[in-house]
Design a protein around this motif. Structure first.
Motif, short mmCIF file in Angstrom:
data_model
loop_
_atom_site.label_atom_id
_atom_site.label_comp_id
_atom_site.label_asym_id
_atom_site.label_seq_id
_atom_site.Cartn_x
_atom_site.Cartn_y
_atom_site.Cartn_z
N CYS B 90 0.82 -1.22 0.00
CA CYS B 90 0.00 0.00 0.00
C CYS B 90 0.85 1.27 0.00
CB CYS B 90 -0.95 0.00 1.20
SG CYS B 90 -0.16 0.37 2.78
N GLY B 91 2.09 1.16 0.49
CA GLY B 91 2.96 2.33 0.53
C GLY B 91 2.71 3.25 1.71
N ALA B 92 1.74 2.92 2.57
CA ALA B 92 1.35 3.86 3.63
C ALA B 92 1.37 3.28 5.03
CB ALA B 92 -0.04 4.40 3.33
N CYS B 93 1.35 1.97 5.17
CA CYS B 93 1.34 1.40 6.52
C CYS B 93 2.75 1.46 7.11
CB CYS B 93 0.82 -0.05 6.48
SG CYS B 93 1.93 -1.21 5.67
N CYS B 96 5.29 -0.65 5.10
CA CYS B 96 5.64 -0.06 3.82
C CYS B 96 6.54 1.16 4.02
CB CYS B 96 4.39 0.34 3.03
SG CYS B 96 3.54 -1.08 2.33
N CYS B 104 3.23 -5.76 4.18
CA CYS B 104 2.17 -4.73 4.14
C CYS B 104 0.91 -5.19 4.88
CB CYS B 104 1.82 -4.39 2.70
SG CYS B 104 0.48 -3.20 2.58
N ASP B 105 0.39 -4.28 5.71
CA ASP B 105 -0.80 -4.57 6.53
C ASP B 105 -2.10 -4.52 5.74
OD1 ASP B 105 0.10 -5.10 9.07
OD2 ASP B 105 0.13 -2.99 9.70
ZN ZN Z 1 1.49 -1.28 3.36
#
Ligand code: ZN
Ligand code: ZN
Lengths: 212, 182
Positions: B90-93, B96, B104-105
């Motif tokens: 996701c690039g945001a958790c 990441c 990734c969550d």
């Molecule tokens: Zn993630």
């Protein structure tokens, strides 16, 4: 060994195996039972969101973002200051509708009570800064009441408030962190409708198992 | 569209399946130009990873052309030639953001199954069974890639499609995740 002797041995082994599996399933089911407190089932679940507490609070107050995020899942309508109407869409079809009353108990703390709905339910959410600056913990407590008959019906209709709470927390986390929630159910495959149904059932069963 | 589907242990078949659609705001749809066979496809085919269902589309190392993008996609454009990492991130958790993309969550929509198996659910992986999220794979004409901005990389002009799809390149993003995500 004669072939009938062989059959006996195999039959015995099968019976023992079946008993063992049955006992294991029973033990797992017992372990999965939530705690009880004065007639209520109680579960505590939590999830860590990689955002500061104010950002998590901000998510709840941004109606547009909340609506977009919940679009596939439920519609939320504000009735007055602290009452909301919630219509949940069941992935299997047929919306379940309930009304809930939400109360803000303080900064980062709120509670709700289902005023009309299929199951008597109340819950509490608390936002706590996570250790080592890792964001915010959403700690949730859910209580629900269901009699023996209800419980049996509930099991038959696969409504499990604990499971619902866990997937709700996962969805909320994903919404706050990424603005979206992924789903792969019914993505392209070579399955017939019947095989897809069977796959759905297996997906659900595997999901219900979970961590005790 | 045509897709290579798993039908059972050591049984594969090319089937007509529905085309993928944009389901989340960060999705992109890639028209697959080349899709390679990985050694780990064999684990799935042979039933070593027992989370396959009849009809699952295989394939997780591929490149192609972007034909559709979701409303939140910024970096990737329609018409881009992209190579895609098989791990969905996701690039945001927290994972990441600390460059541990394969944990990734938010990319495994059915994480409880693998939680039960391994104690913690890793990221989703395209075309890699229901333990890795149940995503449709790339041995097909089109594939949906969630979080396209994070997992897809444009291929420079002048690189031939076949060269970029050779296993070492896709294996790299599969191994240590998309580097330009941050
Ligand atoms: Zn993630
Ligand atoms: Zn591979």
């Amino acid at each position: 060994m004669t072939s009938s002797g062989m059959r006996w041995v195999l039959g015995g082994a099968a019976t023992v195996t079946a008993l063992g599996v049955g006992r294991m399933v029973a033990r797992r089911r017992r372990r999965h039972q939530p705690d009880r407190e004065g007639g209520w089932y109680v579960v505590h679940r939590g999830i860590t969101v990689n955002r500061p507490r104010d950002a998590v609070i901000g998510f709840w107050t941004g109606q547009e973002r909340l609506d977009r995020g919940l679009a596939e899942w439920a519609t939320l309508e504000r009735l007055d200051d602290n009452r909301w109407r919630c219509v949940a869409s069941d992935p299997a079809g047929g919306g379940t509708e309930w009304r809930a009353e939400l109360t803000v108990d303080g900064p980062g703390r709120l509670s709700w009570r289902v005023t009309e709905g299929p199951v008597a339910e109340r819950g509490r959410v608390e936002l706590v800064p996570a250790p080592q600056g890792r964001g915010t913990e959403i700690r949730a407590e859910l209580r629900w009441r269901s009699g023996r008959v209800r419980q049996l019906l509930g099991l038959a209709s696969r409504h499990d408030p604990d499971l619902a709470l866990r997937s709700a927390l996962r969805r909320i986390k994903s919404l706050i962190e990424t603005g979206q929630v992924l789903d792969t159910r019914h993505d392209p495959s070579g399955r017939s409708p019947k095989q897809e149904q069977a796959t759905d059932r297996i997906r659900e069963r595997l999901t219900v198992g979970g961590r005790p | 569209m045509k897709a290579l589907c798993w039908e059972g242990v050591r049984k594969l078949a090319v089937r007509d399946v529905p085309e993928p659609t944009i389901r989340a705001a960060g999705d992109i749809i890639v028209k697959v130009r080349a899709s390679s066979v990985c050694g780990s496809d064999l684990h799935l085919i042979n039933g070593y990873l027992p989370a396959m269902r009849e009809g699952d589309i295989l394939g997780h190392e591929f490149m192609g052309e972007v034909v559709e993008t979701g409303p939140d996609v910024r970096r990737i454009k329609i018409g881009d030639r992209v190579v895609v990492g098989s791990v969905v991130a996701c690039g945001a958790c927290w994972y990441c953001r600390t460059e541990q993309y394969s944990l990734c969550d938010n990319s495994n929509p059915q994480p409880v199954f693998s939680e039960k198996l391994w104690g913690h659910a890793p990221a989703g992986i395209l075309g890699y069974s229901h333990a890795a999220g149940g995503y449709s794979g790339s041995h097909a004409e089109y594939i949906r890639v969630p979080f396209g901005d994070v997992g897809a990389f444009t291929v420079p002009e002048g690189c031939r499609t076949t060269r970029w799809c050779s296993p070492p390149t896709p294996c790299r993003p599969a191994g240590w995740g998309p580097t330009s995500a941050a």
